[in-house]
Design an enzyme around this catalytic site. Structure first.
Site, PDB file in Angstrom:
ATOM      1  N   TRP A  88      10.598   3.586   3.449  1.00  0.00           N
ATOM      2  CA  TRP A  88       9.824   4.702   4.018  1.00  0.00           C
ATOM      3  C   TRP A  88      10.824   5.661   4.680  1.00  0.00           C
ATOM      4  O   TRP A  88      11.635   5.215   5.508  1.00  0.00           O
ATOM      5  CB  TRP A  88       8.863   4.117   5.056  1.00  0.00           C
ATOM      6  CG  TRP A  88       7.938   5.057   5.723  1.00  0.00           C
ATOM      7  CD1 TRP A  88       7.101   5.958   5.136  1.00  0.00           C
ATOM      8  CD2 TRP A  88       7.721   5.156   7.146  1.00  0.00           C
ATOM      9  NE1 TRP A  88       6.362   6.607   6.099  1.00  0.00           N
ATOM     10  CE2 TRP A  88       6.728   6.141   7.337  1.00  0.00           C
ATOM     11  CE3 TRP A  88       8.248   4.513   8.266  1.00  0.00           C
ATOM     12  CZ2 TRP A  88       6.257   6.495   8.602  1.00  0.00           C
ATOM     13  CZ3 TRP A  88       7.782   4.860   9.513  1.00  0.00           C
ATOM     14  CH2 TRP A  88       6.801   5.844   9.673  1.00  0.00           C
ATOM     15  N   ASP A  90       8.141  -4.796   9.089  1.00  0.00           N
ATOM     16  CA  ASP A  90       7.206  -3.669   9.191  1.00  0.00           C
ATOM     17  C   ASP A  90       5.957  -4.056   8.402  1.00  0.00           C
ATOM     18  O   ASP A  90       6.015  -4.292   7.194  1.00  0.00           O
ATOM     19  CB  ASP A  90       7.859  -2.403   8.608  1.00  0.00           C
ATOM     20  CG  ASP A  90       6.987  -1.171   8.808  1.00  0.00           C
ATOM     21  OD1 ASP A  90       5.844  -1.306   9.292  1.00  0.00           O
ATOM     22  OD2 ASP A  90       7.450  -0.060   8.476  1.00  0.00           O
ATOM     23  N   LYS A 104      -4.141   1.889   8.530  1.00  0.00           N
ATOM     24  CA  LYS A 104      -4.712   1.777   7.187  1.00  0.00           C
ATOM     25  C   LYS A 104      -5.857   0.773   7.151  1.00  0.00           C
ATOM     26  O   LYS A 104      -6.917   1.061   6.617  1.00  0.00           O
ATOM     27  CB  LYS A 104      -3.640   1.348   6.167  1.00  0.00           C
ATOM     28  CG  LYS A 104      -2.244   1.873   6.419  1.00  0.00           C
ATOM     29  CD  LYS A 104      -2.098   3.327   6.082  1.00  0.00           C
ATOM     30  CE  LYS A 104      -0.800   3.845   6.412  1.00  0.00           C
ATOM     31  NZ  LYS A 104       0.037   4.725   6.520  1.00  0.00           N
TER      32      LYS A 104
HETATM   33  C1  LMR Z   1       3.082   7.215   4.283  1.00  0.00           C
HETATM   34  O1  LMR Z   1       4.107   6.583   3.994  1.00  0.00           O
HETATM   35  O2  LMR Z   1       2.611   8.114   3.587  1.00  0.00           O
HETATM   36  C2  LMR Z   1       2.336   6.850   5.545  1.00  0.00           C
HETATM   37  O3  LMR Z   1       2.919   5.753   6.160  1.00  0.00           O
HETATM   38  C3  LMR Z   1       2.145   8.005   6.446  1.00  0.00           C
HETATM   39  C4  LMR Z   1       3.408   8.436   7.124  1.00  0.00           C
HETATM   40  O4  LMR Z   1       3.398   8.517   8.355  1.00  0.00           O
HETATM   41  O5  LMR Z   1       4.399   8.728   6.448  1.00  0.00           O
END
Ligand code: LMR
Length: 402
Positions: free
Chosen positions: A134, A215, A250
């Site tokens: 992420w 996470d 979520k």
């Molecule tokens: C995502 O990866 O789209 C979600 O976790 C929202 C975010 O905050 O990025």
């Protein structure tokens, strides 16, 4: 103003995910499709408030008697119930009070509190994340003063984990560094380790002396919440000290209520108490004490058997709708004559898939069709509906030809 202190401030780059949400809001194409930011949409393309949450909020509104601050660690029942979801109510970590849980503003707040704890309390300098991960992990952990490095994870050509490269890299990580994992529904790839692979990683952590940080943002989106917690429970069972950041954005649909938790698993109750005392100081220096509403809604649901049952049914329905969209997407592309094999989407779990659609194709889908996905080709499958599938697949077929 003659000379502004801000005159030299440069324009920041857009956030790869949240800026897409802004662009999507401005998109004028009436057929626009949002496969960007990770939010659940129902088959009408709406992000719904769960019925269990609505009922809990009604109770809260009727019963709330104060707006007094919560403690720095938040509501104690919320912390206890979070531990039950993570480990199971009868797990030794819970029974022996080895875990300290902070109620945090969202999963992001939990990651930041964890990063601050690693850096400020333990003196950790480096945190390792999967390649890819992420994108905000780097931002959060850099802001906490940690150096962020990557370990190999995803083999794009084979659509699988590079497991031997990954374990070879993990085996070399110095004791005292921290290593971030995604408990389930890996974001962005949708590919998770198997049980046997998790066991190998737990053994590597125990041997290598590095600190696992898990996470856990999608509990219940891969399978039942208990099954998705497998990795957390394997680390807990191995007697390794670790951290878990979990989010209720979520699985309870509480996105804007910023509802999450950081749990630190210690060797015994006395150690957990000392850990909690330090963790509270990191909170005090950040947000002082957490926002109450989302956490109290989660607590209200989890303390009531009927509301818990309703929540589990709604969670199952969200998960199953995403699975059905994965299947329909693969089938519709095939029906439209697309040669490329997308069947790997059906093996991935959670909201996301790394589609293999190139950056140029992503930009073409945006410009020509108002279809939004992250530039690295990540798609939020939860943005697909029976209504937009035909349009979406025709558009994908078109750009793949180009
Ligand atoms: C995502 O990866 O789209 C979600 O976790 C929202 C975010 O905050 O990025």
């Amino acid at each position: 103003m003659s000379s502004s202190p801000f005159a030299r401030v440069e324009q920041a780059p857009p956030d790869p995910i949240l800026s897409l949400a802004d662009l999507f809001r401005q998109e004028t194409n009436p057929k626009k499709v949002n496969l960007g930011v990770g939010i659940y949409l129902n088959d009408q393309g709406v992000n719904p408030v769960l019925k269990a949450v609505k009922q809990a909020e009604k109770l809260l509104l009727e019963q709330e008697t104060t707006k007094n601050y919560l403690g720095m660690d938040g509501d104690p029942d919320y912390g206890r119930l979070t531990q039950h979801l993570l480990f199971g109510a009868d797990h030794p970590v819970v029974k022996d009070k080895r875990a300290a849980t902070l109620h945090t503003p969202g999963g992001t707040g939990a990651l930041r509190a964890g990063g601050d704890f690693l850096r400020g309390v333990l003196g950790v300098k480096t945190l390792w994340v999967s390649d890819p991960t992420w994108p905000n992990h780097k931002g959060v952990f850099n802001a906490a003063g940690l150096d962020v490095k990557t370990y190999p994870y995803y083999d794009a050509a084979a659509n699988q984990i590079k497991f031997s490269e990954m374990t070879a890299a993990l085996a070399k990580i110095p004791a005292g560094d921290a290593v971030l994992f995604h408990a389930c529904c890996h974001n962005p790839t949708g590919i998770d380790p198997t049980t046997a692979q998790w066991k190998d990683m737990v053994a590597l952590a125990a041997k290598g002396g590095w600190i696992p940080f898990i996470d856990f943002a999608y509990q219940g989106f891969g399978g039942e919440p208990e099954a998705d917690a497998e990795s957390v429970r394997l680390f807990a069972g191995a007697g390794v000290g670790f951290l878990v950041a979990n989010s209720y954005s979520k699985n309870f649909g509480l996105y804007r209520e910023r509802t999450g938790a950081l749990t630190l698993v210690a060797a015994d109750a006395a150690e957990a108490g000392r850990v909690m005392s330090q963790a509270k100081l990191t909170v005090r220096a950040n947000w002082s004490n957490p926002p109450a509403h989302g956490g109290l809604a989660v607590k209200t649901i989890l303390m009531d058997a009927a509301l818990t049952q309703l929540w589990r049914e709604e969670l199952t329905a969200m998960r199953e709708r995403i699975w059905s969209m994965r299947k329909l997407f693969v089938k519709t592309l095939k029906d439209k004559g697309v040669q490329r094999d997308f069947s790997f989407l059906e093996k991935q779990a959670g909201m996301f898939s790394f589609s293999g659609i190139s950056k140029d194709q992503v930009l073409a889908l945006r410009a020509k069709y108002g279809i939004y996905m992250v530039e690295n080709g990540r798609i939020n499958v939860a943005g697909m509906t029976t209504g937009n599938m035909d349009y979406l697949c025709s558009a994908v077929a078109d750009v793949l030809k180009g």
